[in-house]
Design an enzyme around this catalytic site. Sequence first.
Site, PDB file in Angstrom:
ATOM      1  N   CYS C  83     -24.728   4.851  -3.001  1.00  0.00           N
ATOM      2  CA  CYS C  83     -25.335   4.167  -2.046  1.00  0.00           C
ATOM      3  C   CYS C  83     -25.451   4.401  -0.775  1.00  0.00           C
ATOM      4  O   CYS C  83     -25.940   3.851   0.184  1.00  0.00           O
ATOM      5  CB  CYS C  83     -24.888   2.640  -2.201  1.00  0.00           C
ATOM      6  SG  CYS C  83     -24.108   2.192  -3.720  1.00  0.00           S
ATOM      7  N   HIS C 333     -32.377  -3.525  -2.034  1.00  0.00           N
ATOM      8  CA  HIS C 333     -31.349  -2.320  -1.857  1.00  0.00           C
ATOM      9  C   HIS C 333     -31.710  -1.055  -2.915  1.00  0.00           C
ATOM     10  O   HIS C 333     -31.330  -0.847  -3.894  1.00  0.00           O
ATOM     11  CB  HIS C 333     -30.035  -2.667  -2.277  1.00  0.00           C
ATOM     12  CG  HIS C 333     -28.750  -1.803  -2.274  1.00  0.00           C
ATOM     13  ND1 HIS C 333     -28.761  -1.019  -1.251  1.00  0.00           N
ATOM     14  CD2 HIS C 333     -27.669  -1.646  -2.961  1.00  0.00           C
ATOM     15  CE1 HIS C 333     -27.710   0.045  -1.252  1.00  0.00           C
ATOM     16  NE2 HIS C 333     -27.152  -0.592  -2.512  1.00  0.00           N
TER      17      HIS C 333
END
Lengths: 129, 348, 385
Positions: C83, C333
């Site tokens: 991420c 996200h």
Amino acid sequence: MSSPRYWREIPQRYRLEGAKCKGCGKVFFPPRLICPECKSKEFENIQLKKEGKILTYTIIRVPPSRFADQAPYAMGVVELADGVRVLTQIADCDLEKLDIGMKVRVEFRKIYDEGHAGIICYGYKCVPE
Amino acid sequence: MAGIIGYGAYIPRNRIKVEEIAKIWGHDAPSYKKGLMLEEKSVPSPDQDTITMSVEATHYALKRAGINPKKIGAVYVGSESHPYAVKPSGTVLAEAINATPEIHCADFEFACKAGSEAMFVCLGLVQGGMIEYGLAVGADTSQGAPGDALEYSAAAGAAAFIFGKDNVLAEVEHTYSFMTDTPDFWRREYEHYPRHAGRYTGEPAYFKHITGCGKGLLEKSGMKPSDFAFAVFHQPNGKFPMRVGKMLGFDKKQIETGWLCPKLGNTYSGSSPMGLTAILDVAKPEDKIFMVSYGSGAGSDGFIFKITEKIKKVQDMAPKTRDMLDNNKRYLDYGTYAKFRGKIRKAD
Amino acid sequence: MRDVAIIGVGMTKWGELWEKPLRDIFAETALLAIEDAGVDHIDSMYVGCMSSGLFVGQEHLASLLTDYLGVKNIPAARVESACASGGLAVRMGFMEVASGMSDIVLVSGIEKMTDVTTDGATFALATAADQEYEVYNGITFPGLYAMMANAHMHKYGTTREQIAMIAVKNHQHGSMNPLAQFPQKITVENVLNSVLIADPLRILDCSPITDGAAAAILVPLEFAKMHSKKPLVKIIGSGHATDTIALHSRDYITELKATELAGQRAFKMAKKKPEDIDLAEVHDCFTIAELCVIEALGFVEKGKSGKATEDGMTALGGKIPVNTSGGLKSKGHPVGATGVAQVVEIVKQLRGEADKRQVKNAKVGLTQNMGGSGGSTLVHIMEVV
């Protein structure tokens, strides 16, 4: 689960085989090629102790599909007697009674089946003492 | 003399009561409880199977035996619920206890006597000097067809025995085996549940073979029932072992110690072997034990054991069978039990 | 090393972009950034993307995306740090410009997550954890952060409500961000009544699955001074650190060491301290993460993040607003894109373009982007010149 990938980890999955650094005595699970603490490359094979305590835990309510039928299940970071930490399911426990500090021990359990026809994946879980 | 040098059992924590099952099927619980002499049975969690229970029971047996697992020369797991149809349970067990690669392995099946069968063969190899130590396990997580009488008793458990020639805690003085082709209870390949022939499973099957084997064993050994401190028989329900014991001349007191079924259910290949472990947990040196298993199809294996001084050292080294049976229990409702046992039909 | 400035940023609305393929989502935002920068060419490009292979079966993004941006033949690389892939792309671009290797570098992040089922997405995201010693045994990402939450609550007395307040605050901010996936405002009660995912975390504690991209153009500061009419934003610090992959191997389960180290390294380069930061975009993949991050960055003492959040320290108008964009929670996200989107928000804030979310007198901003359960972290500090 690929057969080679499953089979390669058998000493760890079935027997909790770790390695003790000959340089500084720290125990690692799984074994490593080089000690991150003292950089020694010499290790002694050991089997981890099976007694431990829960450092933190959670209850998985929305599981990955291969664990769909097992939810809700508890998972915890368990510190074993030799100082090594593992992440395992906590089986055979009342979810409400789970707590940080609870004593547990390791048991050999089935982790999952690959459906009706795939290999059966075994490993380690903890159960309350 | 060759015999058992280490033993252990494993019982899953979950239980379901007869009342809970009877409620769902509209059966009269008190009459089942009385007729079967059964109160509750053990239920494996979904993450437990014949292999996982065998591993735990064997760890306990190794604690009591105190040997290096690499010296085990053979591993035999007897079950009617081996997780794989092709790929032995014994290979996983052997890896889990670090006994590979110099070891012989085979899985055994013969309905409920697959465990005693494994014991029989291990003993022979040790006696013959072919191996130093042998590991025999009887374990099952058998399925009882929903609504069938056998659903009340089909339970889960494992017993493991390590055989050797030295430091024996239970010498095997005599063995006997009695077998015929008898279609009392069977399961065809690809079938989920076994089938049985009702009342035929009694006299021509269970009773004929256990008495046939028992009488043969007594005759071969020249012993009488009163010579024995304990007797253990296959326990498909609480009633049959008491009755067959009586038929052979044993009394309730001799049978009680190994009589686990009322609280455990029928652990199939684990049945008489687990009864034996419960006896070993409390037996004293010089005690003699009479054991006859039964497997549908049909056959019985018989053993006469004599306890040695060594027993006192090892009994406390691992959990005792009665303790596992009586303590730490978790009662399930029928829905959870059905889910755990994979009886609920789901989408593929 | 040359000074590096960001002269263009681009981002489009994030969400479930069913009609748009990965290459178009990327190109759209890249073109916006190039337009905002007012440059007529780019020298090279970095794309942060965690797992296009597992999500859409596509690797070799360097070739695909330069092709579809109409800039074939330039050097390009896809970088990955779970991420933190976006933040890593920023750092790679920064180093390429700072070193003098290139003058105009496009840094971008992208993830297209909605072509697979939720289970497929969970599987792809789980590759950020230890496959054999965490994932094999049955853990999920919410589960890992849930364990951090339980440990934090046990060790410091942080309350469940305080953790929920992160989500409430970030949605409050996100409601003012036209590009956010979930701009709805929520309450603590909404969070505490939402469905349990992994005790104690509930669905409203978790960032969503999103498609989206973000892009920025990096140039030498001198070039920016000559070419840009907008307030110049200079990258004054870049810090990067890794930590053990497995949560259970960390020194302390409640502490994000990689964030601490990356932060220290960035602060050192920037010659700044935590008190100098006017606002920050941090990695609130789960509510608890933001609590642990603001402690690791030194904005608040260890254990005090719950109270600080409750007291409004990190809300718009507070001492150091955190996640004015809405954070991962409200904004969305798309894994690889997040790190770059954080930079986009800081640039907008430092330029005074943040509209209703504007932090008054924003001069120095910080982004913190982390991978997995904290196994890697990128921290960047920017200052308006």
